[in-house]
Design a protein around this motif. Structure first.
Motif, PDB file in Angstrom:
ATOM      1  N   TYR A 210       0.847  -1.194   0.000  1.00 49.07           N
ATOM      2  CA  TYR A 210       0.000   0.000   0.000  1.00 49.07           C
ATOM      3  C   TYR A 210       0.886   1.248   0.000  1.00 49.07           C
ATOM      4  O   TYR A 210       1.831   1.342   0.794  1.00 49.07           O
ATOM      5  N   LYS A 211       0.561   2.193  -0.881  1.00 49.00           N
ATOM      6  CA  LYS A 211       1.334   3.428  -1.002  1.00 49.00           C
ATOM      7  C   LYS A 211       0.510   4.599  -0.447  1.00 49.00           C
ATOM      8  O   LYS A 211      -0.159   5.312  -1.198  1.00 49.00           O
ATOM      9  N   PHE A 212       0.577   4.759   0.858  1.00 57.01           N
ATOM     10  CA  PHE A 212      -0.173   5.840   1.492  1.00 57.01           C
ATOM     11  C   PHE A 212       0.371   7.216   1.098  1.00 57.01           C
ATOM     12  O   PHE A 212      -0.363   8.202   1.124  1.00 57.01           O
ATOM     13  N   ASP A 213       1.643   7.285   0.745  1.00 57.57           N
ATOM     14  CA  ASP A 213       2.232   8.569   0.367  1.00 57.57           C
ATOM     15  C   ASP A 213       1.752   9.036  -1.010  1.00 57.57           C
ATOM     16  O   ASP A 213       1.872  10.229  -1.336  1.00 57.57           O
ATOM     17  N   ALA A 214       1.208   8.121  -1.817  1.00 55.34           N
ATOM     18  CA  ALA A 214       0.732   8.491  -3.148  1.00 55.34           C
ATOM     19  C   ALA A 214      -0.760   8.799  -3.171  1.00 55.34           C
ATOM     20  O   ALA A 214      -1.308   9.136  -4.230  1.00 55.34           O
ATOM     21  N   ALA A 215      -1.424   8.686  -2.029  1.00 53.48           N
ATOM     22  CA  ALA A 215      -2.881   8.877  -1.970  1.00 53.48           C
ATOM     23  C   ALA A 215      -3.237  10.289  -1.515  1.00 53.48           C
ATOM     24  O   ALA A 215      -2.746  10.755  -0.485  1.00 53.48           O
ATOM     25  N   LYS A 216      -4.101  10.939  -2.274  1.00 56.42           N
ATOM     26  CA  LYS A 216      -4.609  12.253  -1.877  1.00 56.42           C
ATOM     27  C   LYS A 216      -5.817  12.115  -0.949  1.00 56.42           C
ATOM     28  O   LYS A 216      -6.082  13.009  -0.149  1.00 56.42           O
ATOM     29  N   VAL A 217      -6.535  11.010  -1.089  1.00 56.05           N
ATOM     30  CA  VAL A 217      -7.683  10.727  -0.226  1.00 56.05           C
ATOM     31  C   VAL A 217      -7.515   9.316   0.329  1.00 56.05           C
ATOM     32  O   VAL A 217      -7.354   8.359  -0.436  1.00 56.05           O
ATOM     33  N   ILE A 218      -7.531   9.211   1.651  1.00 61.21           N
ATOM     34  CA  ILE A 218      -7.376   7.921   2.331  1.00 61.21           C
ATOM     35  C   ILE A 218      -8.645   7.641   3.125  1.00 61.21           C
ATOM     36  O   ILE A 218      -9.074   8.470   3.935  1.00 61.21           O
ATOM     37  N   VAL A 219      -9.230   6.469   2.902  1.00 54.39           N
ATOM     38  CA  VAL A 219     -10.436   6.074   3.615  1.00 54.39           C
ATOM     39  C   VAL A 219     -10.142   4.752   4.331  1.00 54.39           C
ATOM     40  O   VAL A 219      -9.749   3.775   3.696  1.00 54.39           O
ATOM     41  N   SER A 220     -10.343   4.757   5.627  1.00 58.74           N
ATOM     42  CA  SER A 220     -10.112   3.545   6.422  1.00 58.74           C
ATOM     43  C   SER A 220     -11.428   3.078   7.025  1.00 58.74           C
ATOM     44  O   SER A 220     -12.113   3.852   7.697  1.00 58.74           O
ATOM     45  N   LEU A 221     -11.737   1.815   6.791  1.00 56.56           N
ATOM     46  CA  LEU A 221     -12.933   1.216   7.377  1.00 56.56           C
ATOM     47  C   LEU A 221     -12.492   0.386   8.593  1.00 56.56           C
ATOM     48  O   LEU A 221     -12.404  -0.839   8.538  1.00 56.56           O
ATOM     49  N   GLY A 222     -12.152   1.082   9.659  1.00 52.79           N
ATOM     50  CA  GLY A 222     -11.762   0.430  10.897  1.00 52.79           C
ATOM     51  C   GLY A 222     -10.322  -0.035  10.953  1.00 52.79           C
ATOM     52  O   GLY A 222      -9.911  -0.629  11.955  1.00 52.79           O
ATOM     53  N   ALA A 223      -9.541   0.194   9.908  1.00 54.17           N
ATOM     54  CA  ALA A 223      -8.144  -0.249   9.890  1.00 54.17           C
ATOM     55  C   ALA A 223      -7.264   0.750  10.639  1.00 54.17           C
ATOM     56  O   ALA A 223      -7.162   1.907  10.236  1.00 54.17           O
ATOM     57  N   ASP A 224      -6.639   0.301  11.708  1.00 59.44           N
ATOM     58  CA  ASP A 224      -5.744   1.153  12.501  1.00 59.44           C
ATOM     59  C   ASP A 224      -4.332   1.053  11.927  1.00 59.44           C
ATOM     60  O   ASP A 224      -3.418   0.513  12.541  1.00 59.44           O
ATOM     61  N   PHE A 225      -4.137   1.595  10.721  1.00 59.10           N
ATOM     62  CA  PHE A 225      -2.877   1.401  10.011  1.00 59.10           C
ATOM     63  C   PHE A 225      -1.715   2.198  10.610  1.00 59.10           C
ATOM     64  O   PHE A 225      -0.567   1.996  10.230  1.00 59.10           O
ATOM     65  N   LEU A 226      -2.000   3.091  11.546  1.00 58.47           N
ATOM     66  CA  LEU A 226      -0.920   3.800  12.239  1.00 58.47           C
ATOM     67  C   LEU A 226      -0.567   3.145  13.569  1.00 58.47           C
ATOM     68  O   LEU A 226       0.420   3.523  14.198  1.00 58.47           O
ATOM     69  N   GLY A 227      -1.370   2.163  13.976  1.00 59.36           N
ATOM     70  CA  GLY A 227      -1.142   1.549  15.276  1.00 59.36           C
ATOM     71  C   GLY A 227      -0.896   0.053  15.247  1.00 59.36           C
ATOM     72  O   GLY A 227       0.110  -0.431  15.762  1.00 59.36           O
ATOM     73  N   THR A 228      -1.816  -0.697  14.617  1.00 56.32           N
ATOM     74  CA  THR A 228      -1.737  -2.155  14.714  1.00 56.32           C
ATOM     75  C   THR A 228      -1.958  -2.889  13.398  1.00 56.32           C
ATOM     76  O   THR A 228      -1.636  -4.067  13.312  1.00 56.32           O
ATOM     77  N   TRP A 229      -2.488  -2.262  12.388  1.00 52.54           N
ATOM     78  CA  TRP A 229      -2.912  -2.974  11.178  1.00 52.54           C
ATOM     79  C   TRP A 229      -1.743  -3.246  10.245  1.00 52.54           C
ATOM     80  O   TRP A 229      -1.045  -2.324   9.810  1.00 52.54           O
ATOM     81  N   LEU A 230      -1.501  -4.506   9.962  1.00 47.37           N
ATOM     82  CA  LEU A 230      -0.472  -4.977   9.036  1.00 47.37           C
ATOM     83  C   LEU A 230       0.929  -4.461   9.382  1.00 47.37           C
ATOM     84  O   LEU A 230       1.612  -5.045  10.205  1.00 47.37           O
ATOM     85  N   SER A 231       1.367  -3.368   8.763  1.00 57.37           N
ATOM     86  CA  SER A 231       2.727  -2.863   8.959  1.00 57.37           C
ATOM     87  C   SER A 231       2.690  -1.378   9.338  1.00 57.37           C
ATOM     88  O   SER A 231       2.986  -0.506   8.511  1.00 57.37           O
ATOM     89  N   PRO A 232       2.311  -1.073  10.587  1.00 59.44           N
ATOM     90  CA  PRO A 232       2.114   0.333  10.968  1.00 59.44           C
ATOM     91  C   PRO A 232       3.374   1.185  10.896  1.00 59.44           C
ATOM     92  O   PRO A 232       3.285   2.394  10.638  1.00 59.44           O
ATOM     93  N   VAL A 233       4.547   0.603  11.109  1.00 62.85           N
ATOM     94  CA  VAL A 233       5.789   1.384  11.034  1.00 62.85           C
ATOM     95  C   VAL A 233       5.992   1.882   9.606  1.00 62.85           C
ATOM     96  O   VAL A 233       6.325   3.055   9.370  1.00 62.85           O
ATOM     97  N   GLU A 234       5.801   0.996   8.656  1.00 67.08           N
ATOM     98  CA  GLU A 234       5.929   1.360   7.241  1.00 67.08           C
ATOM     99  C   GLU A 234       4.854   2.355   6.827  1.00 67.08           C
ATOM    100  O   GLU A 234       5.131   3.364   6.164  1.00 67.08           O
ATOM    101  N   PHE A 235       3.607   2.087   7.231  1.00 72.42           N
ATOM    102  CA  PHE A 235       2.494   2.944   6.825  1.00 72.42           C
ATOM    103  C   PHE A 235       2.580   4.336   7.457  1.00 72.42           C
ATOM    104  O   PHE A 235       2.212   5.326   6.827  1.00 72.42           O
ATOM    105  N   ALA A 236       3.030   4.417   8.692  1.00 77.73           N
ATOM    106  CA  ALA A 236       3.124   5.709   9.376  1.00 77.73           C
ATOM    107  C   ALA A 236       4.120   6.625   8.662  1.00 77.73           C
ATOM    108  O   ALA A 236       3.890   7.831   8.535  1.00 77.73           O
ATOM    109  N   ARG A 237       5.222   6.050   8.205  1.00 74.55           N
ATOM    110  CA  ARG A 237       6.224   6.857   7.492  1.00 74.55           C
ATOM    111  C   ARG A 237       5.658   7.378   6.176  1.00 74.55           C
ATOM    112  O   ARG A 237       5.821   8.555   5.832  1.00 74.55           O
ATOM    113  N   ALA A 238       4.976   6.492   5.421  1.00 74.59           N
ATOM    114  CA  ALA A 238       4.406   6.913   4.147  1.00 74.59           C
ATOM    115  C   ALA A 238       3.257   7.898   4.352  1.00 74.59           C
ATOM    116  O   ALA A 238       3.131   8.884   3.614  1.00 74.59           O
ATOM    117  N   TYR A 239       2.443   7.656   5.373  1.00 74.61           N
ATOM    118  CA  TYR A 239       1.300   8.533   5.664  1.00 74.61           C
ATOM    119  C   TYR A 239       1.767   9.950   6.022  1.00 74.61           C
ATOM    120  O   TYR A 239       1.148  10.937   5.617  1.00 74.61           O
TER     121      TYR A 239
END
Length: 419
Positions: A210-239
């Motif tokens: 997932y390329k959060f840094d390339a998204a202008k609009v991010i929609v999360s349906l309950g996914a805590d991608f900055l805390g626990t979902w999949l790879s939060p360390v990677e996602f937090a940096r891109a976000y």
């Protein structure tokens, strides 16, 4: 001290009675005797008789390594002093974490100094107690003889998600010696629904990048991608890249969060909409219906939630190709809907990269259910458990423990006496 004739002019001329002198002399002698009688622990400094090459006592060295646990994979740098790891930090040369770490990886160094770690293998006696096996050679012989006496019944290796190709190769070579044996991967936090949904959608049984840094609009349906979902360390940096305003191009990504409880990611959202946990599928389907007219929208009773879905859908349409929708749900049907949403907004190939899959989670829930059924039926002769503790983390742990009693040989490779 009450010296007789003492004034502030000449201390040397002060007069003290003999009685006072003897009194203070006796006190000093008693105090010195008491202090001398308190034994101080002796700490010996033992020099290197044969000092290791390139090692200077007290000077730290740094080694690049990887933290791997329960599917989490984080490149780290270990600070080592006198041969002992003392601190874990992120590897700044890593392209996808940029030096980030998680709380678990930071705390992992403490496992090396856990006083409850087993020093030798343990064997369960007939009375239920565990007895120490003196050497690993004896333990290997005990296990080898027990497997040889299974008379053809299957051997099952139950592990966490294995991301190492070398480890998988060794597992394959081991199981090839025992026909009918298999390897089952179990994740305490399951992403089975997501894996099966991706397979049903034609992408294969895998998780995309997932390329959060390339998204202008991010929609999360309950996914805590900055805390626990999949790879939060990677996602937090891109976000964070999309949340920083550039003076030359002053714009920032928009983040919408739909969830039933407050999460770390939800607290960072620009707009947050709440709903009941049972309404997760309805929210996803309503969002797809707003994007694709061929889908019938379900009834949404909450007016504010309904307006939020309409607003998010309009924003997704306006930024097609630069949007991303993710979901925490482990329901295969919900994840199929999410895949359809991402396909409708042009996320595939832009903010979702299927050509670079990740292997963080590979466990399938049905595989675990089938294994327990086979254990109950006496079809499993030996169960070897590595870095997994379903007796604690499985949703039906009592059923697993009951089935485990019917397995002739069970071996746990845990470093301490857990469940």
């Amino acid at each position: 001290m009450p010296f007789e004739g003492f004034d502030d002019k000449r201390l040397i001329d002060a007069k003290a009675p003999r009685r006072d002198f003897l009194k203070y002399l006796g006190f000093s002698t008693a105090a010195a005797t008491l202090a001398a009688s308190c034994k101080i622990p002796v700490r010996k400094a033992i020099p290197y008789a044969n000092k290791p090459e390139n090692l200077i006592p007290g000077v730290a060295k740094y080694y690049a390594t990887t933290y791997v646990q329960d599917g989490d994979v984080i490149p780290v740098v270990a600070k080592v002093r006198d041969g002992r790891p003392i601190k874990i930090e992120g590897n700044e040369l890593c392209s996808f974490t940029g030096g980030g770490t998680s709380a678990r990886s930071q705390a992992s160094v403490l496992d090396l100094y856990d006083m409850f770690r087993l020093k030798f293998p343990q064997q369960k006696a007939k009375d239920g107690s565990f007895q120490e096996v003196p050497t690993f050679e004896q333990f290997d012989k005990l296990v080898g003889d027990a497997i040889a006496g299974l008379n053809g019944t299957s051997v099952v290796l139950l592990t966490e998600t294995i991301v190492s190709p070398t480890s998988k190769q060794i597992i394959s070579e081991f199981l090839a010696k025992y026909p009918g044996s298999k390897h089952v991967q179990y994740d305490a936090v399951s992403y089975s629904g997501m894996l099966l949904a991706n397979e049903a959608s034609g992408f294969g049984r895998k998780l995309p990048s997932y390329k959060f840094d390339a998204a202008k609009v991010i929609v999360s349906l309950g996914a805590d991608f900055l805390g626990t979902w999949l790879s939060p360390v990677e996602f937090a940096r891109a976000y964070s890249k999309g949340r920083k305003i550039d003076e030359k191009n002053p714009q920032m990504s928009k983040h919408y969060q739909f969830e039933s409880f407050l999460s770390m990611t939800g607290s960072c959202a620009d707009e947050r909409f709440t709903h009941r946990p049972s309404e997760t599928a309805s929210v996803a389907l309503a969002l797809l219906a707003a994007l694709d007219g061929t889908v019938t929208a379900p009834a949404i009773a909450d007016a504010k939630l309904k307006q939020g879905i309409a607003k998010v859908a309009a924003d997704l349409k306006a930024n097609s190709g630069a949007t991303l929708v993710v979901s925490r749900s482990n329901d295969m049907n919900v994840q199929v809907i999410v895949n359809a949403i991402n396909n409708a907004i042009g996320a595939n190939g832009k903010t979702i990269d299927w050509s670079v899959p990740v292997n963080y989670r590979q466990g399938i829930d049905k595989d675990m259910e089938d294994l327990i059924a086979q254990m109950e039926g006496g079809q499993v002769g030996a169960l070897l458990i590595h870095n997994a503790n379903p007796a604690y983390s499985y949703y039906n742990a009592d059923k697993f423990k009951s089935a485990l009693k019917k397995v002739r040989l069970s071996v746990s490779f845990s470093s301490k006496m857990d469940e």
